[in-house]
Design a protein around this motif. Structure first.
Motif, PDB file in Angstrom:
ATOM      1  N   LEU A 174       0.831  -1.200   0.000  1.00 50.05           N
ATOM      2  CA  LEU A 174       0.000   0.000   0.000  1.00 50.05           C
ATOM      3  C   LEU A 174       0.870   1.255   0.000  1.00 50.05           C
ATOM      4  O   LEU A 174       0.588   2.228  -0.721  1.00 50.05           O
ATOM      5  N   GLY A 175       1.937   1.240   0.784  1.00 52.41           N
ATOM      6  CA  GLY A 175       2.843   2.385   0.816  1.00 52.41           C
ATOM      7  C   GLY A 175       3.503   2.648  -0.517  1.00 52.41           C
ATOM      8  O   GLY A 175       3.627   3.808  -0.955  1.00 52.41           O
ATOM      9  N   LEU A 176       3.920   1.581  -1.211  1.00 54.61           N
ATOM     10  CA  LEU A 176       4.558   1.744  -2.515  1.00 54.61           C
ATOM     11  C   LEU A 176       3.563   2.231  -3.570  1.00 54.61           C
ATOM     12  O   LEU A 176       3.889   3.065  -4.409  1.00 54.61           O
ATOM     13  N   ILE A 177       2.335   1.701  -3.514  1.00 56.20           N
ATOM     14  CA  ILE A 177       1.300   2.163  -4.441  1.00 56.20           C
ATOM     15  C   ILE A 177       0.997   3.641  -4.183  1.00 56.20           C
ATOM     16  O   ILE A 177       0.825   4.431  -5.129  1.00 56.20           O
ATOM     17  N   ALA A 178       0.944   4.019  -2.909  1.00 52.41           N
ATOM     18  CA  ALA A 178       0.695   5.421  -2.571  1.00 52.41           C
ATOM     19  C   ALA A 178       1.806   6.314  -3.120  1.00 52.41           C
ATOM     20  O   ALA A 178       1.548   7.427  -3.592  1.00 52.41           O
ATOM     21  N   THR A 179       3.049   5.824  -3.071  1.00 49.34           N
ATOM     22  CA  THR A 179       4.174   6.582  -3.628  1.00 49.34           C
ATOM     23  C   THR A 179       3.981   6.840  -5.113  1.00 49.34           C
ATOM     24  O   THR A 179       4.177   7.963  -5.600  1.00 49.34           O
ATOM     25  N   ILE A 180       3.586   5.801  -5.841  1.00 48.61           N
ATOM     26  CA  ILE A 180       3.348   5.945  -7.282  1.00 48.61           C
ATOM     27  C   ILE A 180       2.193   6.904  -7.528  1.00 48.61           C
ATOM     28  O   ILE A 180       2.273   7.820  -8.363  1.00 48.61           O
ATOM     29  N   GLY A 181       1.083   6.690  -6.803  1.00 47.07           N
ATOM     30  CA  GLY A 181      -0.108   7.505  -7.016  1.00 47.07           C
ATOM     31  C   GLY A 181       0.114   8.979  -6.702  1.00 47.07           C
ATOM     32  O   GLY A 181      -0.260   9.852  -7.501  1.00 47.07           O
ATOM     33  N   ILE A 182       0.730   9.263  -5.560  1.00 48.68           N
ATOM     34  CA  ILE A 182       0.988  10.659  -5.186  1.00 48.68           C
ATOM     35  C   ILE A 182       1.925  11.316  -6.185  1.00 48.68           C
ATOM     36  O   ILE A 182       1.744  12.476  -6.575  1.00 48.68           O
ATOM     37  N   GLY A 183       2.922  10.556  -6.636  1.00 48.14           N
ATOM     38  CA  GLY A 183       3.845  11.088  -7.642  1.00 48.14           C
ATOM     39  C   GLY A 183       3.121  11.543  -8.894  1.00 48.14           C
ATOM     40  O   GLY A 183       3.386  12.636  -9.421  1.00 48.14           O
TER      41      GLY A 183
END
Length: 441
Positions: A174-183
């Protein structure tokens, strides 16, 4: 083969040790049950936003603007249908697709299915290696060869997760997906796409894909979206929830997991759409309609957007994309090996073998073709995945159609017709993609 709760401090990826390891509270409020079932869909969704998807989305946006956006949407909707079938198979039967294949087919067929499934994992891992290596190259200015070698260190990450719970893995994803999404949210704010044109790109149009090149890209997007090993993976990881094995318990678990699946793949859809929109707004709209690889996209972002921050965000999101797929590739490898062969090895060994097999073609390609090999190898990895897809789809649909196996949870007629229609369309599209790639059409 019956699953059991963990008794030793092993990695959280071994499917034989995590079935029923996540508690579900009977009679809990709806929102709490949703949170308890949330997670497996996230692991699966990572496969829908890996570097292979980046390559096809960037080229589509650069060359044709927003006009192929509807292909991303339709491909993602197809993926939701198929992943829901996989999820339902695992919950209703208590076994995953690989295990059921071993039970139903001859040893020769099972070995063939296992080999094809392993090839799909190696092909996907190749895309992760290339994406991670390219991210290291762009962020730290090291050679691509050094970047490829650095990706081998992700085995240490797997070792570091020894003894962690499965929910910890889901939180990391979830943290890695959030990184991609926020980017990408920040990227789109910086690029300022024309949203009326974006909306127009959502409208399906046969005229848009009537030409040879846009049709090729559209099929490439479809081929990069539905990955065969994800079907095996999903049918296994949904069993991590402890549910009552009765009609009501199974039905409730399927309903909750369906929400998790659709929500997670909706996130993947939004990220893939954002990649294409970014490419369309940053490149196509400014006359750079020949950006066909990730490195060129990175180099052009800063001068077009007017800030180097956009390029750095792009590279960080790419690194997160490659690293997140590392975890799911390991889980999928364990599921396939245990399911087809009834064989279990330590997860770090599994990770090391898979990554070693992906490093070899990556290093050879870069040494022979230079930096230009990244784009070509990414496309090749998607073609290999395309070849495997029908061999996973066919048994999945057949099994979920089987009332003797699924009971009351077997596919109803509308679902059956939709599933077989998707099988025909996706299989034909992937075969055409392979023929086009090797120059047979």
């Amino acid at each position: 083969m019956q699953f059991k709760l963990p008794t030793t401090a092993t990695a959280p990826f071994c499917p034989a040790e995590v079935q029923g390891s996540v508690a579900v509270t009977p009679g809990a409020p709806f929102w709490k049950r949703i949170l308890q079932f949330a997670g497996p869909g996230l692991l699966v969704s990572i496969g829908y936003m890996d570097p292979g998807n980046w390559a096809t989305d960037i080229e589509a946006g650069s060359r044709y603007g927003y006009s192929l956006l509807f292909v991303v949407v339709l491909s993602s909707l197809a993926a939701m249908v198929l992943q829901c079938l996989s999820m339902r198979l695992g919950i209703a039967t208590g076994k995953d697709l690989a295990q059921l294949s071993r039970d139903r087919y001859s040893p020769r067929v099972v070995r063939g299915q296992w080999v094809l499934a392993e090839l799909s994992i190696v092909a996907c891992d190749l895309a992760e290696v290339l994406g991670g290596a390219l991210a290291f190259h762009l962020l730290f200015k090291i050679s691509l060869t050094s970047g490829v070698l650095l990706t081998a260190l992700d085995t240490l990450i797997v070792l570091g997760l020894q003894g962690k719970k499965f929910r910890d893995l889901e939180a990391i994803i979830l943290g890695l997906i959030a990184t991609i999404g926020i980017g990408y949210v920040i990227e789109l704010i910086l690029v300022k796409p024309v949203w009326s044109e974006v909306a127009h790109g959502l409208v399906p149009s046969l005229q848009v894909v009537s030409g040879r090149e846009p049709l090729y890209l559209a099929i490439g997007i479809l081929g990069a979206t539905v990955m065969p090993h994800n079907l095996y993976l999903h049918s296994s990881v949904v069993q991590t929830r402890a549910v009552k094995r009765n009609s009501r318990g199974i039905g409730s678990a399927i309903s909750m997991s369906r929400i998790d699946t659709i929500a997670s793949l909706l996130i993947a859809l939004l990220i893939n759409a954002a990649i294409l929109i970014l490419a369309a707004a940053a490149f196509h709209a400014t006359g750079h309609d020949q950006v066909t690889d990730i490195e060129n996209a990175y180099k052009l972002l800063a001068p077009i957007v007017g800030t180097g921050f956009a390029a750095i965000l792009f590279a960080v999101a790419l690194l997160a994309s490659g690293q997140s797929s590392t975890f799911t590739g390991t889980v999928a490898g364990q599921v396939i090996m245990e399911g087809f062969l009834n064989l279990n090895i330590p997860c770090w060994q599994r990770r090391l073998i898979t990554r070693a097999l992906a490093l070899i073609p990556a290093l050879i390609g870069i040494q022979m073709l230079g930096n230009g090999a990244v784009g070509e190898l990414l496309v090749a990895s998607q073609v290999v995945l395309s070849l495997q897809l029908p061999f996973a789809l066919y048994p999945l649909i057949r099994m979920t159609d089987d009332r003797a196996l699924m009971g009351e949870f077997a596919n109803r007629l509308p679902t059956r017709l939709l599933a077989w229609a998707l099988f025909v369309v996706i299989s034909a599209a992937n075969v055409w993609l392979v023929f086009q790639t090797v120059g047979w059409v």
